[in-house]
Design an enzyme around this catalytic site. Structure first.
Site, PDB file in Angstrom:
ATOM      1  N   GLY A 224       0.823  -1.215   0.000  1.00 14.82           N
ATOM      2  CA  GLY A 224       0.000   0.000   0.000  1.00 14.82           C
ATOM      3  C   GLY A 224       0.852   1.257   0.000  1.00 14.82           C
TER       4      GLY A 224
ATOM      5  N   SER B 118      -4.775 -12.215  -3.418  1.00  8.44           N
ATOM      6  CA  SER B 118      -3.575 -13.050  -3.240  1.00  8.44           C
ATOM      7  C   SER B 118      -3.705 -14.236  -4.173  1.00  8.44           C
ATOM      8  CB  SER B 118      -3.506 -13.544  -1.794  1.00  8.44           C
ATOM      9  OG  SER B 118      -2.533 -14.562  -1.672  1.00  8.44           O
TER      10      SER B 118
ATOM     11  N   TYR C 126      -7.721 -16.633   5.878  1.00  2.02           N
ATOM     12  CA  TYR C 126      -7.095 -15.742   4.888  1.00  2.02           C
ATOM     13  C   TYR C 126      -7.616 -16.027   3.479  1.00  2.02           C
ATOM     14  CZ  TYR C 126      -3.438 -13.168   2.416  1.00  2.02           C
ATOM     15  OH  TYR C 126      -2.758 -12.291   1.598  1.00  2.02           O
TER      16      TYR C 126
HETATM   17  N1  LIG Z   1       3.132  -9.875   1.576  1.00  2.44           N
HETATM   18  C1  LIG Z   1       2.685 -10.897   0.881  1.00  2.44           C
HETATM   19  O1  LIG Z   1       3.389 -11.927   0.709  1.00  2.44           O
HETATM   20  C2  LIG Z   1       1.314 -10.828   0.241  1.00  2.44           C
HETATM   21  C3  LIG Z   1       0.974 -11.842  -0.668  1.00  2.44           C
HETATM   22  C4  LIG Z   1      -0.286 -11.815  -1.253  1.00  2.44           C
HETATM   23  C5  LIG Z   1      -1.169 -10.799  -0.944  1.00  2.44           C
HETATM   24  N2  LIG Z   1      -0.809  -9.831  -0.059  1.00  2.44           N
HETATM   25  C6  LIG Z   1      -1.808  -8.786   0.240  1.00  2.44           C
HETATM   26  O2  LIG Z   1      -1.247  -7.521   0.033  1.00  2.44           O
HETATM   27  C7  LIG Z   1      -1.936  -6.559   0.840  1.00  2.44           C
HETATM   28  C8  LIG Z   1      -0.902  -5.679   1.537  1.00  2.44           C
HETATM   29  O3  LIG Z   1      -0.157  -6.471   2.435  1.00  2.44           O
HETATM   30  P1  LIG Z   1       1.410  -6.244   2.680  1.00  2.44           P
HETATM   31  O4  LIG Z   1       2.090  -7.495   2.291  1.00  2.44           O
HETATM   32  O5  LIG Z   1       1.841  -4.954   2.110  1.00  2.44           O
HETATM   33  O6  LIG Z   1       1.445  -6.239   4.281  1.00  2.44           O
HETATM   34  P2  LIG Z   1       1.586  -5.052   5.338  1.00  2.44           P
HETATM   35  O7  LIG Z   1       2.860  -4.323   5.128  1.00  2.44           O
HETATM   36  O8  LIG Z   1       1.309  -5.686   6.649  1.00  2.44           O
HETATM   37  O9  LIG Z   1       0.396  -4.061   4.936  1.00  2.44           O
HETATM   38  C9  LIG Z   1      -0.928  -4.289   5.320  1.00  2.44           C
HETATM   39  C10 LIG Z   1      -1.588  -2.939   5.430  1.00  2.44           C
HETATM   40  O10 LIG Z   1      -2.954  -3.138   5.788  1.00  2.44           O
HETATM   41  C11 LIG Z   1      -3.215  -2.296   6.885  1.00  2.44           C
HETATM   42  N3  LIG Z   1      -4.317  -2.740   7.716  1.00  2.44           N
HETATM   43  C12 LIG Z   1      -4.429  -3.853   8.477  1.00  2.44           C
HETATM   44  N4  LIG Z   1      -5.603  -3.849   9.125  1.00  2.44           N
HETATM   45  C13 LIG Z   1      -6.236  -2.690   8.767  1.00  2.44           C
HETATM   46  C14 LIG Z   1      -7.471  -2.095   9.112  1.00  2.44           C
HETATM   47  N5  LIG Z   1      -8.319  -2.671   9.977  1.00  2.44           N
HETATM   48  N6  LIG Z   1      -7.796  -0.906   8.550  1.00  2.44           N
HETATM   49  C15 LIG Z   1      -6.954  -0.296   7.695  1.00  2.44           C
HETATM   50  N7  LIG Z   1      -5.753  -0.790   7.350  1.00  2.44           N
HETATM   51  C16 LIG Z   1      -5.412  -1.987   7.884  1.00  2.44           C
HETATM   52  C17 LIG Z   1      -1.928  -2.236   7.666  1.00  2.44           C
HETATM   53  O11 LIG Z   1      -1.953  -1.148   8.567  1.00  2.44           O
HETATM   54  P3  LIG Z   1      -1.140  -1.140   9.965  1.00  2.44           P
HETATM   55  O12 LIG Z   1       0.226  -0.643   9.590  1.00  2.44           O
HETATM   56  O13 LIG Z   1      -1.901  -0.210  10.808  1.00  2.44           O
HETATM   57  O14 LIG Z   1      -1.132  -2.553  10.467  1.00  2.44           O
HETATM   58  C18 LIG Z   1      -0.948  -2.064   6.510  1.00  2.44           C
HETATM   59  O15 LIG Z   1      -0.926  -0.736   6.077  1.00  2.44           O
HETATM   60  C19 LIG Z   1      -2.828  -7.353   1.789  1.00  2.44           C
HETATM   61  O16 LIG Z   1      -4.155  -7.301   1.342  1.00  2.44           O
HETATM   62  C20 LIG Z   1      -2.268  -8.767   1.679  1.00  2.44           C
HETATM   63  O17 LIG Z   1      -3.248  -9.740   1.943  1.00  2.44           O
HETATM   64  C21 LIG Z   1       0.413  -9.817   0.536  1.00  2.44           C
END
Ligand SMILES: NC(=O)c1ccc[n+]([C@@H]2O[C@H](COP(=O)([O-])OP(=O)(O)OC[C@H]3O[C@@H](n4cnc5c(N)ncnc54)[C@H](OP(=O)(O)O)[C@@H]3O)[C@@H](O)[C@H]2O)c1
Length: 312
Positions: A25, A148, A161
């Site tokens: 994000g 994902s 998930y």
């Molecule tokens: N990393 C991977 O391997 C991977 C793989 C496939 C898909 N994804 C998807 O990619 C997206 C981003 O994940 P990321 O990997 O970048 O992980 P990340 O760095 O943990 O980012 C997740 C974001 O979502 C926010 N969030 C969590 N709960 C929330 C809520 N209740 N309201 C608003 N924001 C909230 C977090 O905010 P806080 O900082 O406040 O926690 C953070 O900004 C997710 O949808 C994840 O499922 C990730």
């Protein structure tokens, strides 16, 4: 506010990115702002985003940080009231906020599963509801959801998930059909393993020992996948392409592992997929996966540091 058609590449685009504090994000918000969009970076805790605010100021980016917890109706209401008061509509919405969990169903609680759905599923739909009226009136707009590859290639321990990501994909197929006639495009980005803080944010819930073999195989496959993991900006680049290219597909797997896993899942029947982890002997399991996916035995490439039970 621009008078250009919404969701096209002409004029200043108003772009909302949820979960913009870290990871994919954050990379997406910065990338879109650098491309000239007016970006509303929605974060749970603005005070924790001083670095993002400083970067935006230093580069002169049109990026505004707004508090929004997507799991709470009132928080989403307040954030979008502020955004829509500024120009009346949103051209691009990136539903990125997400929570990851990994636990067998026997170890899960229904409350914990609901928490995941509140963010990954209902959180996304709350934001989509906010932007649709303006997009409909404007005759266009783009909504991109970050799900994902696990929404299609589903492994053990992903009840919450994968369930939430599948549910979102299913609902968005329906919404895409509802709004296509208004010129609104919906597209899904399915990242593979990406180097972010996500996996470090979960707390482990122990499963009965009977699941040890399955979970050990799962961890080995994830540890092997992490050796080819992406940078968050790789996913932001794919999101940018989806936002700007009207010909982009409805679903875009991002990363070698995601492309491979989704293609594999499409190529074999359901019965075979749901019995992949059934072999009693590890050698049989790893050989079967290796042959199907066309990858080396996961045990030979897995990063040993990621094999302890707390790594997901
Ligand atoms: N990393 C991977 O391997 C991977 C793989 C496939 C898909 N994804 C998807 O990619 C997206 C981003 O994940 P990321 O990997 O970048 O992980 P990340 O760095 O943990 O980012 C997740 C974001 O979502 C926010 N969030 C969590 N709960 C929330 C809520 N209740 N309201 C608003 N924001 C909230 C977090 O905010 P806080 O900082 O406040 O926690 C953070 O900004 C997710 O949808 C994840 O499922 C990730």
């Amino acid at each position: 506010m621009t008078t250009m058609p919404a969701g096209t590449d002409s004029g200043t685009m108003t772009t909302v990115v949820t979960g913009a504090s870290t990871g994919i994000g954050l990379a997406t918000a910065v990338r879109q702002a650098r491309a000239g969009d007016r970006v509303w970076a929605l974060v749970r805790t603005p005070s924790a985003c001083a670095d993002l605010a400083a970067l935006a100021a230093a580069e002169g980016l049109d990026l505004r940080i707004v508090a929004c917890d997507v799991s709470l109706d009132a928080s989403v209401d307040a954030a979008f009231a502020e955004i829509l008061a500024d120009g009346g509509r949103v051209d691009r919405l990136v539903n990125n906020a997400g929570l990851f969990t990994s636990a067998t169903l026997e170890a899960e609680t229904i409350a914990a599963i609901k928490d995941v759905f509140e963010v990954n599923y209902f959180g996304a739909l709350r934001c989509v509801q906010k932007v649709l009226p303006g997009m409909r009136e404007a005759g266009g707009g783009v909504i991109c959801a970050v799900t994902s590859n696990s929404a299609q290639a589903i492994l053990p321990s992903w009840t919450a998930y994968a369930g939430s990501k599948c549910a979102l994909e299913g609902s968005l197929e329906s919404v895409a059909n509802e709004v296509a006639a208004f010129g609104i495009r919906i597209a899904i980005v399915q990242p593979g393993i990406t180097l972010t803080a996500m996996r470090g944010k979960i707390s482990a819930r122990p499963s009965p020992a009977a699941y040890d073999r399955t979970l050990s195989r799962y961890r080995t496959m994830i540890a092997a996948g992490r050796t080819e993991s992406m940078d968050p900006d790789d996913v932001a680049i794919a999101i940018q392409r989806v936002l700007t290219d009207p010909a982009s597909p409805f679903r875009t797997p991002v990363g070698a592992d995601a492309e491979r896993n989704v293609a594999l899942r499409r190529s074999i029947d359901d019965e075979r997929w749901v019995r992949l982890f059934a072999p009693v002997e590890d050698d049989d399991f790893y050989a079967r996966w290796s042959e199907l996916a066309g990858v080396p035995d996961a045990r030979t490439v897995a990063d040993a540091r990621l094999l302890d039970p707390s790594s997901r």
